[in-house]
Design an enzyme around this catalytic site. Structure first.
Site, PDB file in Angstrom:
ATOM      1  N   ARG A 290      11.026  -6.309   4.263  1.00  0.00           N
ATOM      2  CA  ARG A 290      10.925  -4.889   4.624  1.00  0.00           C
ATOM      3  C   ARG A 290      11.674  -4.611   5.933  1.00  0.00           C
ATOM      4  NH1 ARG A 290       5.007  -2.458   4.968  1.00  0.00           N
ATOM      5  NH2 ARG A 290       4.942  -3.465   6.993  1.00  0.00           N
TER       6      ARG A 290
ATOM      7  N   LYS B 268       0.822  -1.214   0.000  1.00  0.00           N
ATOM      8  CA  LYS B 268       0.000   0.000   0.000  1.00  0.00           C
ATOM      9  C   LYS B 268       0.861   1.271   0.000  1.00  0.00           C
ATOM     10  CE  LYS B 268      -2.422  -1.043   3.739  1.00  0.00           C
ATOM     11  NZ  LYS B 268      -1.975  -2.404   4.153  1.00  0.00           N
TER      12      LYS B 268
ATOM     13  N   ARG C  53      11.378  -1.214  10.951  1.00  0.00           N
ATOM     14  CA  ARG C  53      10.196  -0.948  11.780  1.00  0.00           C
ATOM     15  C   ARG C  53      10.103  -1.972  12.906  1.00  0.00           C
ATOM     16  NH1 ARG C  53       4.957  -0.214   8.024  1.00  0.00           N
ATOM     17  NH2 ARG C  53       4.058  -1.321   9.783  1.00  0.00           N
TER      18      ARG C  53
ATOM     19  N   ARG D 267      -0.523  -9.421  13.555  1.00  0.00           N
ATOM     20  CA  ARG D 267      -1.079  -8.418  12.622  1.00  0.00           C
ATOM     21  C   ARG D 267      -1.897  -9.115  11.535  1.00  0.00           C
ATOM     22  NH1 ARG D 267       4.266  -5.611  11.195  1.00  0.00           N
ATOM     23  NH2 ARG D 267       3.101  -4.552   9.553  1.00  0.00           N
TER      24      ARG D 267
ATOM     25  N   ARG E 104      -9.821   0.418   9.225  1.00  0.00           N
ATOM     26  CA  ARG E 104      -9.310  -0.925   9.500  1.00  0.00           C
ATOM     27  C   ARG E 104     -10.308  -1.746  10.302  1.00  0.00           C
ATOM     28  NH1 ARG E 104      -3.537   0.002   9.074  1.00  0.00           N
ATOM     29  NH2 ARG E 104      -2.358  -1.912   9.285  1.00  0.00           N
TER      30      ARG E 104
HETATM   31  P1  ADP Z   1       0.821  -2.364   7.773  1.00  0.00           P
HETATM   32  O1  ADP Z   1      -0.118  -2.010   6.674  1.00  0.00           O
HETATM   33  O2  ADP Z   1       2.108  -2.908   7.286  1.00  0.00           O
HETATM   34  O3  ADP Z   1       0.193  -3.237   8.842  1.00  0.00           O
HETATM   35  P2  ADP Z   1       0.671   0.340   8.895  1.00  0.00           P
HETATM   36  O4  ADP Z   1       1.835   1.248   8.813  1.00  0.00           O
HETATM   37  O5  ADP Z   1      -0.540   0.664   8.092  1.00  0.00           O
HETATM   38  O6  ADP Z   1       1.275  -1.078   8.576  1.00  0.00           O
HETATM   39  O7  ADP Z   1       0.188   0.215  10.423  1.00  0.00           O
HETATM   40  C1  ADP Z   1       1.082  -0.102  11.472  1.00  0.00           C
HETATM   41  C2  ADP Z   1       0.317  -0.272  12.786  1.00  0.00           C
HETATM   42  O8  ADP Z   1      -0.307   0.975  13.162  1.00  0.00           O
HETATM   43  C3  ADP Z   1      -0.853  -1.279  12.762  1.00  0.00           C
HETATM   44  O9  ADP Z   1      -0.431  -2.605  12.956  1.00  0.00           O
HETATM   45  C4  ADP Z   1      -1.704  -0.751  13.921  1.00  0.00           C
HETATM   46  O10 ADP Z   1      -1.183  -1.107  15.169  1.00  0.00           O
HETATM   47  C5  ADP Z   1      -1.568   0.756  13.791  1.00  0.00           C
HETATM   48  N1  ADP Z   1      -2.645   1.319  12.922  1.00  0.00           N
HETATM   49  C6  ADP Z   1      -2.485   1.855  11.686  1.00  0.00           C
HETATM   50  N2  ADP Z   1      -3.659   2.236  11.165  1.00  0.00           N
HETATM   51  C7  ADP Z   1      -4.604   1.928  12.094  1.00  0.00           C
HETATM   52  C8  ADP Z   1      -6.018   2.038  12.154  1.00  0.00           C
HETATM   53  N3  ADP Z   1      -6.723   2.557  11.132  1.00  0.00           N
HETATM   54  N4  ADP Z   1      -6.659   1.604  13.270  1.00  0.00           N
HETATM   55  C9  ADP Z   1      -5.977   1.094  14.297  1.00  0.00           C
HETATM   56  N5  ADP Z   1      -4.648   0.925  14.305  1.00  0.00           N
HETATM   57  C10 ADP Z   1      -3.951   1.343  13.226  1.00  0.00           C
END
Ligand code: ADP
Length: 190
Positions: free
Chosen positions: A128, A14, A134, A146, A89
């Site tokens: 990654r 993404k 990260r 996750r 999400r």
């Molecule tokens: P990825 O898509 O690789 O899981 P992101 O950078 O989108 O990584 O998100 C990293 C973390 O941030 C998620 O695992 C979660 O803990 C938190 N997070 C991100 N977006 C949301 C959301 N919309 N609602 C709740 N937690 C979120």
């Protein structure tokens, strides 16, 4: 204003694809993951609260991310629209987004969903981890959590958006360029 959602499991690409999309379609990229990581880096109270949850592979509370999104909608001008990456999400977040947009007499324009099989998620995130460092990518059990969280809480959004005619899938398996071209073809049709 256009409101696009970039959807997909962790590691689907993404963030990578978002950069090309925002440039081509003059959108503001809002990544809740990136916003949360900047809060952590800045050591804010919100960041401190989010850190433990993120590093355990859990979601942060809906209200927290909803507040971040609304603040961006309020402050960003001079774009043709927004690209939401990592939000919504949960079903509750999707409903909150609908309510937010309704108050502005707007609606979700389209959902672009990048699909990759589960076995590829782990592989891509491991790769990654060696590049981006990260904390939530480093441990296999966190990544597994996750993936589980994605299936339990986020995947139901597919049915939610399928009810509208705004949900579109692209195959996320292929080179970055191949996937980008698939996305552009879809976006051009909106
Ligand atoms: P990825 O898509 O690789 O899981 P992101 O950078 O989108 O990584 O998100 C990293 C973390 O941030 C998620 O695992 C979660 O803990 C938190 N997070 C991100 N977006 C949301 C959301 N919309 N609602 C709740 N937690 C979120």
């Amino acid at each position: 204003m256009k409101y696009f959602i970039l959807f997909g499991p962790p590691g689907a690409g993404k963030g990578t694809q978002a950069s090309a999309m925002v440039e081509k379609y003059r959108l503001c990229h809002i990544s809740t993951g990136e916003l949360l990581r900047s809060e952590i880096a800045a050591g804010t109270e919100l960041g401190q609260q989010a850190k433990a949850l993120i590093e355990a592979g859990c979601l942060v509370p809906d209200e927290v991310v909803e507040g971040m999104i609304e603040a961006k909608f309020d402050s960003v001008k001079d774009v043709d629209g927004f690209l939401l990456d990592g939000f919504p999400r949960t079903i509750a977040q999707a409903e909150a987004l609908d309510a937010m947009l309704k108050r502005r007499s707007e609606a979700v324009t389209g959902v672009v969903s990048i699909m990759i099989p589960d076995e590829m998620i782990m592989e891509r995130i491991k790769h990654r981890a060696t590049i981006e460092g990260r904390a939530d990518d480093a441990r296999e059990e966190v990544v597994a959590n996750r993936i589980r969280t994605y299936h339990e809480k986020t995947e139901p959004l597919i049915a939610f958006y399928r009810q509208t005619d705004r949900y579109h899938e692209v195959d996320g398996v292929g080179t970055i360029d191949e996937v980008r071209e698939r996305i552009f073809t879809l976006m051009d049709a909106f």
